[in-house]
Enzyme design. Structure first.
Site, PDB file in Angstrom:
ATOM      1  CG  PHE A 157      25.425  67.561  22.184  1.00 46.63           C
ATOM      2  CD1 PHE A 157      26.557  66.771  21.980  1.00 46.63           C
ATOM      3  CD2 PHE A 157      24.424  67.088  23.019  1.00 46.63           C
ATOM      4  CE1 PHE A 157      26.676  65.532  22.598  1.00 46.63           C
ATOM      5  CE2 PHE A 157      24.539  65.856  23.636  1.00 46.63           C
ATOM      6  CZ  PHE A 157      25.666  65.078  23.420  1.00 46.63           C
ATOM      7  CG  ASP A 199      31.781  58.972  19.140  1.00 48.59           C
ATOM      8  OD1 ASP A 199      31.681  58.164  18.205  1.00 48.59           O
ATOM      9  OD2 ASP A 199      30.808  59.548  19.664  1.00 48.59           O
ATOM     10  CB  SER A 203      16.955  56.829  34.724  1.00 52.33           C
ATOM     11  OG  SER A 203      16.811  56.715  33.315  1.00 52.33           O
ATOM     12  CG  HIS A 209      18.532  57.966  30.400  1.00 53.20           C
ATOM     13  ND1 HIS A 209      18.839  57.489  31.661  1.00 53.20           N
ATOM     14  CD2 HIS A 209      19.708  58.395  29.873  1.00 53.20           C
ATOM     15  CE1 HIS A 209      20.137  57.621  31.879  1.00 53.20           C
ATOM     16  NE2 HIS A 209      20.689  58.178  30.818  1.00 53.20           N
ATOM     17  CD  GLU A 213      23.827  60.297  29.819  1.00 57.63           C
ATOM     18  OE1 GLU A 213      23.109  59.374  29.390  1.00 57.63           O
ATOM     19  OE2 GLU A 213      24.549  60.997  29.111  1.00 57.63           O
TER      20      GLU A 213
HETATM   21  P1  FAD Z   1      27.632  50.899  18.008  1.00 53.13           P
HETATM   22  O1  FAD Z   1      26.342  50.258  18.364  1.00 53.13           O
HETATM   23  O2  FAD Z   1      28.842  50.016  17.946  1.00 53.13           O
HETATM   24  O3  FAD Z   1      27.427  51.603  16.581  1.00 53.13           O
HETATM   25  C1  FAD Z   1      28.354  52.575  16.127  1.00 53.13           C
HETATM   26  C2  FAD Z   1      28.260  52.730  14.624  1.00 53.13           C
HETATM   27  O4  FAD Z   1      28.891  51.619  13.993  1.00 53.13           O
HETATM   28  C3  FAD Z   1      26.839  52.769  14.054  1.00 53.13           C
HETATM   29  O5  FAD Z   1      26.851  53.646  12.965  1.00 53.13           O
HETATM   30  C4  FAD Z   1      26.613  51.334  13.574  1.00 53.13           C
HETATM   31  O6  FAD Z   1      25.624  51.268  12.580  1.00 53.13           O
HETATM   32  C5  FAD Z   1      27.998  50.990  13.060  1.00 53.13           C
HETATM   33  N1  FAD Z   1      28.362  49.579  13.089  1.00 53.13           N
HETATM   34  C6  FAD Z   1      28.029  48.638  14.004  1.00 53.13           C
HETATM   35  N2  FAD Z   1      28.619  47.469  13.702  1.00 53.13           N
HETATM   36  C7  FAD Z   1      29.353  47.670  12.587  1.00 53.13           C
HETATM   37  C8  FAD Z   1      30.208  46.854  11.790  1.00 53.13           C
HETATM   38  N3  FAD Z   1      30.434  45.569  12.091  1.00 53.13           N
HETATM   39  N4  FAD Z   1      30.815  47.407  10.711  1.00 53.13           N
HETATM   40  C9  FAD Z   1      30.619  48.716  10.385  1.00 53.13           C
HETATM   41  N5  FAD Z   1      29.824  49.544  11.105  1.00 53.13           N
HETATM   42  C10 FAD Z   1      29.212  49.024  12.192  1.00 53.13           C
HETATM   43  N6  FAD Z   1      29.783  58.115  24.298  1.00 53.13           N
HETATM   44  C11 FAD Z   1      30.809  58.067  25.186  1.00 53.13           C
HETATM   45  O7  FAD Z   1      31.987  58.170  24.766  1.00 53.13           O
HETATM   46  N7  FAD Z   1      30.587  57.931  26.532  1.00 53.13           N
HETATM   47  C12 FAD Z   1      29.348  57.791  27.052  1.00 53.13           C
HETATM   48  O8  FAD Z   1      29.188  57.654  28.267  1.00 53.13           O
HETATM   49  C13 FAD Z   1      28.232  57.819  26.138  1.00 53.13           C
HETATM   50  N8  FAD Z   1      26.965  57.657  26.577  1.00 53.13           N
HETATM   51  C14 FAD Z   1      25.934  57.561  25.678  1.00 53.13           C
HETATM   52  C15 FAD Z   1      24.645  57.285  26.143  1.00 53.13           C
HETATM   53  C16 FAD Z   1      23.583  57.164  25.250  1.00 53.13           C
HETATM   54  C17 FAD Z   1      22.210  56.816  25.785  1.00 53.13           C
HETATM   55  C18 FAD Z   1      23.798  57.371  23.849  1.00 53.13           C
HETATM   56  C19 FAD Z   1      22.658  57.278  22.885  1.00 53.13           C
HETATM   57  C20 FAD Z   1      25.083  57.656  23.387  1.00 53.13           C
HETATM   58  C21 FAD Z   1      26.154  57.746  24.280  1.00 53.13           C
HETATM   59  N9  FAD Z   1      27.460  57.987  23.857  1.00 53.13           N
HETATM   60  C22 FAD Z   1      28.505  57.973  24.744  1.00 53.13           C
HETATM   61  C23 FAD Z   1      27.734  58.215  22.431  1.00 53.13           C
HETATM   62  C24 FAD Z   1      28.099  56.932  21.689  1.00 53.13           C
HETATM   63  O9  FAD Z   1      29.255  56.351  22.226  1.00 53.13           O
HETATM   64  C25 FAD Z   1      28.303  57.307  20.233  1.00 53.13           C
HETATM   65  O10 FAD Z   1      27.064  57.628  19.634  1.00 53.13           O
HETATM   66  C26 FAD Z   1      29.076  56.303  19.399  1.00 53.13           C
HETATM   67  O11 FAD Z   1      29.426  56.928  18.169  1.00 53.13           O
HETATM   68  C27 FAD Z   1      28.316  55.039  19.054  1.00 53.13           C
HETATM   69  O12 FAD Z   1      28.131  54.233  20.136  1.00 53.13           O
HETATM   70  P2  FAD Z   1      27.177  52.945  20.047  1.00 53.13           P
HETATM   71  O13 FAD Z   1      27.256  52.265  21.333  1.00 53.13           O
HETATM   72  O14 FAD Z   1      25.872  53.308  19.501  1.00 53.13           O
HETATM   73  O15 FAD Z   1      28.005  52.094  18.937  1.00 53.13           O
END
Ligand code: FAD
Length: 282
Positions: free
Chosen positions: A211, A101, A7, A261, A9
């Site tokens: 990055f 973020d 896929s 991906h 992105e």
């Molecule tokens: P989470 O899974 O919530 O984890 C974030 C952090 O919090 C981790 O360090 C985790 O260990 C920690 N954590 C989880 N739960 C808790 C808790 N209860 N207490 C304390 N810490 C905790 N960003 C964008 O803004 N837009 C996008 O479209 C985008 N696309 C992405 C696509 C992919 C495939 C990837 C890999 C990343 C993408 N990102 C995007 C980046 C992503 O949003 C960031 O990496 C962000 O910092 C973490 O997102 P996550 O969904 O992994 O968060």
């Protein structure tokens, strides 16, 4: 050996001209018959209308699936519910669910502070309508308390209803394989809930290094050093980059990676070149 699915992105363009260019990129990449295209979303709603515009345009353009990314940090449940309802009305059935973020200066994590909360909310709101992909980090999320904590978080996202995880990009195949094995040991069936390899083609040195440093992805020393040596010789960077990423993908395929991906950076090349050279097209 079966071929992995693949896929692409996209990120939403900032200008009308960029939007049109992205549609022609879509047309070119769509000829390769990918499983779907995903579109990123700026956390805190910063690209909301631009993401919606391109998602909508792709939905009307072809029958290849479109997977909008959704982030939750800083957003209200009502805004997320509205987006889900809208995506459903467009016939979308796949979402990439992320925390995101926060843009600098914006404070307050909102009602759903972590991706786990978003996965639960999507399931509460829309049942099983959407296939949910979440993010995974072979080299650990930069803010994670520990590697183990980050794995627990991924396992929790699967248990809450995620169907698959897409990894952050990496250039060390062992980090992906280690994560996959660790998930299996923690009881995740990675056939039913695949770990999709996120692949970042290399076409540029300074952007890639910046990055990678910001998202905690490791660039191996032999790659970093050679990219630095090439300076602004973009042809040399492209050829070396192709070689590095091709070898990575070959190794992953030989280890049975279920899907890849491609972080396309809205470009036709080198994504097309990689997909064709790897023989991924039907
Ligand atoms: P989470 O899974 O919530 O984890 C974030 C952090 O919090 C981790 O360090 C985790 O260990 C920690 N954590 C989880 N739960 C808790 C808790 N209860 N207490 C304390 N810490 C905790 N960003 C964008 O803004 N837009 C996008 O479209 C985008 N696309 C992405 C696509 C992919 C495939 C990837 C890999 C990343 C993408 N990102 C995007 C980046 C992503 O949003 C960031 O990496 C962000 O910092 C973490 O997102 P996550 O969904 O992994 O968060």
């Amino acid at each position: 050996m079966s071929k992995p699915a693949f896929s692409f992105e996209f990120f939403p363009a900032k200008t009308e001209q960029g939007h049109e260019k992205l549609l022609s990129t879509y047309d070119e990449l769509n000829k390769l018959s990918p499983s779907y295209f995903s579109v990123t979303y700026g956390a805190g709603g910063s690209t909301r209308s631009r993401t919606l515009d391109i998602v909508q345009a792709l939905c009307t353009r072809g029958d290849t699936g479109v997977a909008p990314h959704m982030s939750c940090i800083g957003d209200d449940k009502s805004e997320i519910a509205e987006l889900l309802t809208h995506y459903k009305s467009l016939g979308i059935n796949r979402i990439v669910a992320l925390r995101g973020d926060l843009p600098s200066g914006q404070v307050g994590m909102g009602e759903l502070p972590f991706a786990l909360d978003l996965v639960k909310f999507i399931r509460e709101h829309s049942g099983d309508h959407f296939r949910i992909e979440v993010a995974a980090y072979p080299e650990m999320h930069p803010q994670a308390r520990s590697f183990d904590f980050d794995i627990d978080n991924l396992v929790n996202k699967f248990q809450a209803g995620a169907d698959a995880a897409i990894t952050q990009f990496f250039y060390n195949a062992d980090s992906y394989l280690y994560l996959r094995d660790t998930l299996e040991k923690r009881g995740v069936d990675t056939v039913a809930k695949p770990l999709v390899a996120g692949i970042m083609p290399i076409t540029n040195s300074s952007n890639l290094v910046r990055f990678a440093d910001s998202c905690g992805a490791d660039i191996p020393r032999y790659v970093r050093k050679q990219l630095a040596d090439f300076g602004d010789d973009s042809k040399a960077i492209r050829e070396f980059g192709f070689d590095v990423v091709y070898r990575l993908c070959e190794r992953l395929i030989s280890e049975g990676v279920p899907a890849m991906h491609f972080y396309s950076m809205n470009k036709v090349e080198p994504n097309k070149r990689l997909v064709e050279a790897l023989g991924l097209t039907a």
